[in-house]
Design a protein around this motif. Structure first.
Motif, PDB file in Angstrom:
ATOM      1  N   VAL A   1     -21.640 -12.647  -9.356  1.00 51.68           N
ATOM      2  CA  VAL A   1     -20.195 -12.400  -9.451  1.00 51.68           C
ATOM      3  C   VAL A   1     -19.763 -12.326 -10.907  1.00 51.68           C
ATOM      4  O   VAL A   1     -18.926 -11.499 -11.285  1.00 51.68           O
ATOM      5  CB  VAL A   1     -19.419 -13.494  -8.696  1.00 51.68           C
ATOM      6  CG1 VAL A   1     -17.917 -13.356  -8.948  1.00 51.68           C
ATOM      7  CG2 VAL A   1     -19.702 -13.426  -7.202  1.00 51.68           C
ATOM      8  N   ALA A   2     -20.354 -13.193 -11.744  1.00 58.34           N
ATOM      9  CA  ALA A   2     -20.011 -13.166 -13.174  1.00 58.34           C
ATOM     10  C   ALA A   2     -20.401 -11.833 -13.809  1.00 58.34           C
ATOM     11  O   ALA A   2     -19.669 -11.295 -14.647  1.00 58.34           O
ATOM     12  CB  ALA A   2     -20.698 -14.322 -13.894  1.00 58.34           C
ATOM     13  N   ASP A   3     -21.560 -11.294 -13.431  1.00 58.85           N
ATOM     14  CA  ASP A   3     -21.970  -9.984 -13.956  1.00 58.85           C
ATOM     15  C   ASP A   3     -20.942  -8.910 -13.604  1.00 58.85           C
ATOM     16  O   ASP A   3     -20.538  -8.100 -14.443  1.00 58.85           O
ATOM     17  CB  ASP A   3     -23.326  -9.576 -13.370  1.00 58.85           C
ATOM     18  CG  ASP A   3     -24.466 -10.466 -13.831  1.00 58.85           C
ATOM     19  OD1 ASP A   3     -24.371 -11.026 -14.932  1.00 58.85           O
ATOM     20  OD2 ASP A   3     -25.440 -10.603 -13.072  1.00 58.85           O
ATOM     21  N   LEU A   4     -20.547  -8.897 -12.335  1.00 57.57           N
ATOM     22  CA  LEU A   4     -19.612  -7.876 -11.864  1.00 57.57           C
ATOM     23  C   LEU A   4     -18.234  -8.049 -12.503  1.00 57.57           C
ATOM     24  O   LEU A   4     -17.555  -7.067 -12.827  1.00 57.57           O
ATOM     25  CB  LEU A   4     -19.518  -7.924 -10.350  1.00 57.57           C
ATOM     26  CG  LEU A   4     -20.842  -7.654  -9.594  1.00 57.57           C
ATOM     27  CD1 LEU A   4     -20.657  -7.866  -8.102  1.00 57.57           C
ATOM     28  CD2 LEU A   4     -21.340  -6.248  -9.878  1.00 57.57           C
ATOM     29  N   ALA A   5     -17.827  -9.302 -12.680  1.00 60.32           N
ATOM     30  CA  ALA A   5     -16.546  -9.558 -13.337  1.00 60.32           C
ATOM     31  C   ALA A   5     -16.565  -9.049 -14.773  1.00 60.32           C
ATOM     32  O   ALA A   5     -15.567  -8.513 -15.277  1.00 60.32           O
ATOM     33  CB  ALA A   5     -16.227 -11.051 -13.295  1.00 60.32           C
ATOM     34  N   GLY A   6     -17.717  -9.202 -15.433  1.00 70.33           N
ATOM     35  CA  GLY A   6     -17.845  -8.696 -16.794  1.00 70.33           C
ATOM     36  C   GLY A   6     -17.708  -7.183 -16.853  1.00 70.33           C
ATOM     37  O   GLY A   6     -17.101  -6.639 -17.785  1.00 70.33           O
TER      38      GLY A   6
ATOM     39  N   GLU B   1     -19.292   1.676  -8.958  1.00 69.17           N
ATOM     40  CA  GLU B   1     -20.232   2.654  -9.526  1.00 69.17           C
ATOM     41  C   GLU B   1     -21.473   1.953 -10.073  1.00 69.17           C
ATOM     42  O   GLU B   1     -22.601   2.463  -9.943  1.00 69.17           O
ATOM     43  CB  GLU B   1     -19.541   3.455 -10.617  1.00 69.17           C
ATOM     44  CG  GLU B   1     -18.484   4.421 -10.083  1.00 69.17           C
ATOM     45  CD  GLU B   1     -17.660   5.056 -11.191  1.00 69.17           C
ATOM     46  OE1 GLU B   1     -17.814   4.618 -12.362  1.00 69.17           O
ATOM     47  OE2 GLU B   1     -16.861   5.965 -10.890  1.00 69.17           O
ATOM     48  N   ALA B   2     -21.292   0.778 -10.682  1.00 63.97           N
ATOM     49  CA  ALA B   2     -22.443   0.030 -11.208  1.00 63.97           C
ATOM     50  C   ALA B   2     -23.355  -0.426 -10.070  1.00 63.97           C
ATOM     51  O   ALA B   2     -24.589  -0.357 -10.175  1.00 63.97           O
ATOM     52  CB  ALA B   2     -21.957  -1.176 -12.004  1.00 63.97           C
ATOM     53  N   MET B   3     -22.762  -0.890  -8.964  1.00 62.52           N
ATOM     54  CA  MET B   3     -23.560  -1.289  -7.807  1.00 62.52           C
ATOM     55  C   MET B   3     -24.346  -0.105  -7.246  1.00 62.52           C
ATOM     56  O   MET B   3     -25.535  -0.230  -6.913  1.00 62.52           O
ATOM     57  CB  MET B   3     -22.647  -1.861  -6.719  1.00 62.52           C
ATOM     58  CG  MET B   3     -21.979  -3.172  -7.036  1.00 62.52           C
ATOM     59  SD  MET B   3     -20.937  -3.653  -5.617  1.00 62.52           S
ATOM     60  CE  MET B   3     -20.186  -5.144  -6.231  1.00 62.52           C
ATOM     61  N   ARG B   4     -23.691   1.032  -7.140  1.00 62.28           N
ATOM     62  CA  ARG B   4     -24.350   2.215  -6.578  1.00 62.28           C
ATOM     63  C   ARG B   4     -25.448   2.745  -7.510  1.00 62.28           C
ATOM     64  O   ARG B   4     -26.458   3.274  -7.045  1.00 62.28           O
ATOM     65  CB  ARG B   4     -23.325   3.300  -6.285  1.00 62.28           C
ATOM     66  CG  ARG B   4     -22.382   2.960  -5.136  1.00 62.28           C
ATOM     67  CD  ARG B   4     -21.466   4.101  -4.778  1.00 62.28           C
ATOM     68  NE  ARG B   4     -20.700   3.810  -3.577  1.00 62.28           N
ATOM     69  CZ  ARG B   4     -21.139   3.987  -2.339  1.00 62.28           C
ATOM     70  NH1 ARG B   4     -22.360   4.464  -2.144  1.00 62.28           N
ATOM     71  NH2 ARG B   4     -20.381   3.693  -1.303  1.00 62.28           N
ATOM     72  N   ALA B   5     -25.244   2.603  -8.811  1.00 59.71           N
ATOM     73  CA  ALA B   5     -26.238   3.081  -9.763  1.00 59.71           C
ATOM     74  C   ALA B   5     -27.475   2.197  -9.796  1.00 59.71           C
ATOM     75  O   ALA B   5     -28.592   2.680 -10.009  1.00 59.71           O
ATOM     76  CB  ALA B   5     -25.624   3.166 -11.156  1.00 59.71           C
ATOM     77  N   GLN B   6     -27.285   0.885  -9.590  1.00 64.72           N
ATOM     78  CA  GLN B   6     -28.407  -0.064  -9.638  1.00 64.72           C
ATOM     79  C   GLN B   6     -28.312  -1.045  -8.471  1.00 64.72           C
ATOM     80  O   GLN B   6     -28.092  -2.237  -8.661  1.00 64.72           O
ATOM     81  CB  GLN B   6     -28.396  -0.831 -10.957  1.00 64.72           C
ATOM     82  CG  GLN B   6     -28.615   0.031 -12.192  1.00 64.72           C
ATOM     83  CD  GLN B   6     -28.563  -0.790 -13.461  1.00 64.72           C
ATOM     84  OE1 GLN B   6     -27.495  -1.244 -13.886  1.00 64.72           O
ATOM     85  NE2 GLN B   6     -29.723  -1.013 -14.060  1.00 64.72           N
ATOM     86  N   PRO B   7     -28.504  -0.583  -7.247  1.00 63.36           N
ATOM     87  CA  PRO B   7     -28.328  -1.470  -6.099  1.00 63.36           C
ATOM     88  C   PRO B   7     -29.336  -2.613  -6.032  1.00 63.36           C
ATOM     89  O   PRO B   7     -29.066  -3.638  -5.414  1.00 63.36           O
ATOM     90  CB  PRO B   7     -28.493  -0.516  -4.905  1.00 63.36           C
ATOM     91  CG  PRO B   7     -29.300   0.615  -5.435  1.00 63.36           C
ATOM     92  CD  PRO B   7     -28.869   0.792  -6.858  1.00 63.36           C
TER      93      PRO B   7
ATOM     94  N   ALA C   1     -10.909  -0.496 -12.744  1.00 59.28           N
ATOM     95  CA  ALA C   1     -11.914  -1.515 -13.027  1.00 59.28           C
ATOM     96  C   ALA C   1     -12.789  -1.771 -11.806  1.00 59.28           C
ATOM     97  O   ALA C   1     -14.009  -1.940 -11.922  1.00 59.28           O
ATOM     98  CB  ALA C   1     -11.232  -2.807 -13.478  1.00 59.28           C
ATOM     99  N   ILE C   2     -12.170  -1.787 -10.629  1.00 62.18           N
ATOM    100  CA  ILE C   2     -12.943  -1.972  -9.398  1.00 62.18           C
ATOM    101  C   ILE C   2     -13.855  -0.769  -9.170  1.00 62.18           C
ATOM    102  O   ILE C   2     -14.998  -0.913  -8.720  1.00 62.18           O
ATOM    103  CB  ILE C   2     -11.994  -2.181  -8.202  1.00 62.18           C
ATOM    104  CG1 ILE C   2     -11.127  -3.418  -8.429  1.00 62.18           C
ATOM    105  CG2 ILE C   2     -12.788  -2.314  -6.913  1.00 62.18           C
ATOM    106  CD1 ILE C   2     -11.900  -4.682  -8.705  1.00 62.18           C
TER     107      ILE C   2
END
Length: 305
Positions: free
Chosen positions: A220-225, A208-214, A202-203
């Motif tokens: 924090v809520a977005d990332l937790a989702g 990967e999401a951060m790297r794809a759309q920096p 999950a981490i």
């Protein structure tokens, strides 16, 4: 204005005064609406069922109100704030003419979803927040200071709360802060809660999401989702597996991308601001300070080299 941004209100002037004038300033979004409101004359207001959570924080004067069959309450500047539920007929029995207040309207889904994320489990609403919030000390006073700060910016036409990154984080802070400051049946669970850690996979998805759309305005809520866990579980899992909080990791990722971008850019065609904004930095002063702290050189010097 109040009907468009808040509710359909039936307003009755109790004691007309010569030359009185109301003053309303409103900002925010559909999910969290903020207002700096003053009628300038004693009024009574009937609002029916609100359909949202709402707080009135007097800055001056006082107001008397009740909701449903509850006993009348008083909200007094510097002492208490009025907290309203989504259900139950709402009546402001008297809003004093000298009462200026900050109004915070939070969509029902916004607050209940945030509580679920904090608890890492579903909740059944409404939440039944305590009707009065002590703003003279403790968490209530801290939340009231935050409301003043965010509302002051939100009602300004050039406020930073209109920015998708900064605004989302400020609104999240307001909702989370209210849940931690008010009395409700889940308050003890919030204080005691120790969430289960997210799985390494999950981490990895979050990274990967951060790297794809920096440059995306993640909260924090977005990332937790993305991870499929609550915000607290995400924070603790990142600390264990990555060695730092998720937003710190995102900031370091963005700094590295800006650094590479500046080194590869043509100073005659590119500015520092363009590269910084591309990767999600909206406050150039803070960005420049963080960049210099990490690379011991200013962004503009990197661009010129």
């Amino acid at each position: 204005m109040l009907k468009r941004h808040f509710y359909a209100l039936d307003v009755e002037v109790l004691r007309p005064a010569p030359g009185w004038a109301a003053r309303f300033a409103v900002g925010g979004t559909d999910t969290v609406t903020l207002g700096d409101l003053e009628f300038g004359v004693d009024v009574r207001i009937r609002a029916g069922e609100l359909g949202a959570y709402h707080v009135n924080l007097p800055l001056t004067g006082a107001m008397h109100w009740h909701q449903g069959r509850d006993e009348p309450q008083q909200a007094l500047a510097g002492k208490t704030a009025a907290v309203y539920q989504p259900v139950g007929d709402t009546v402001v029995d008297q809003w004093d003419g000298d009462c200026r207040l900050l109004a915070v309207k939070i969509g029902r889904a916004e607050l209940e979803t945030q509580l679920e994320a904090m608890l890492d489990r579903p909740v059944r609403g409404p939440i039944d927040l305590g009707p009065m919030l002590d703003v003279s000390s403790g968490p209530g006073a801290s939340w009231a200071r935050l409301v003043r700060l965010v509302t002051g910016d939100a009602v300004h036409p050039d406020g930073l709360t209109a920015h998708p990154v900064i605004g989302a984080r400020m609104r999240e802070a307001l909702v989370t802060g209210l849940l931690l400051a008010t009395d409700h049946r889940h308050r003890g669970s919030l204080d005691r809660h120790t969430p289960a850690l997210a799985a390494p996979g999950a981490i990895r998805r979050v990274v990967e999401a951060m790297r794809a759309q920096p440059g995306r305005p993640f909260t924090v809520a977005d990332l937790a989702g993305i991870a499929g866990v609550g915000a607290r579980a995400l924070q603790q899992s990142f600390a264990r597996y990555v060695g730092m909080p998720p937003m710190t990791y995102l900031r370091q990722l963005r700094l590295a991308l800006v650094h590479d971008g500046l080194r590869a850019a043509d100073p005659g065609e590119t500015t520092v601001a363009q590269v910084a904004y591309r990767y999600g930095f909206t406050h150039l002063g803070r960005f420049a300070a963080a960049y210099r702290e990490r690379y011991a050189i200013s962004p503009s010097e990197t661009l010129r080299k």
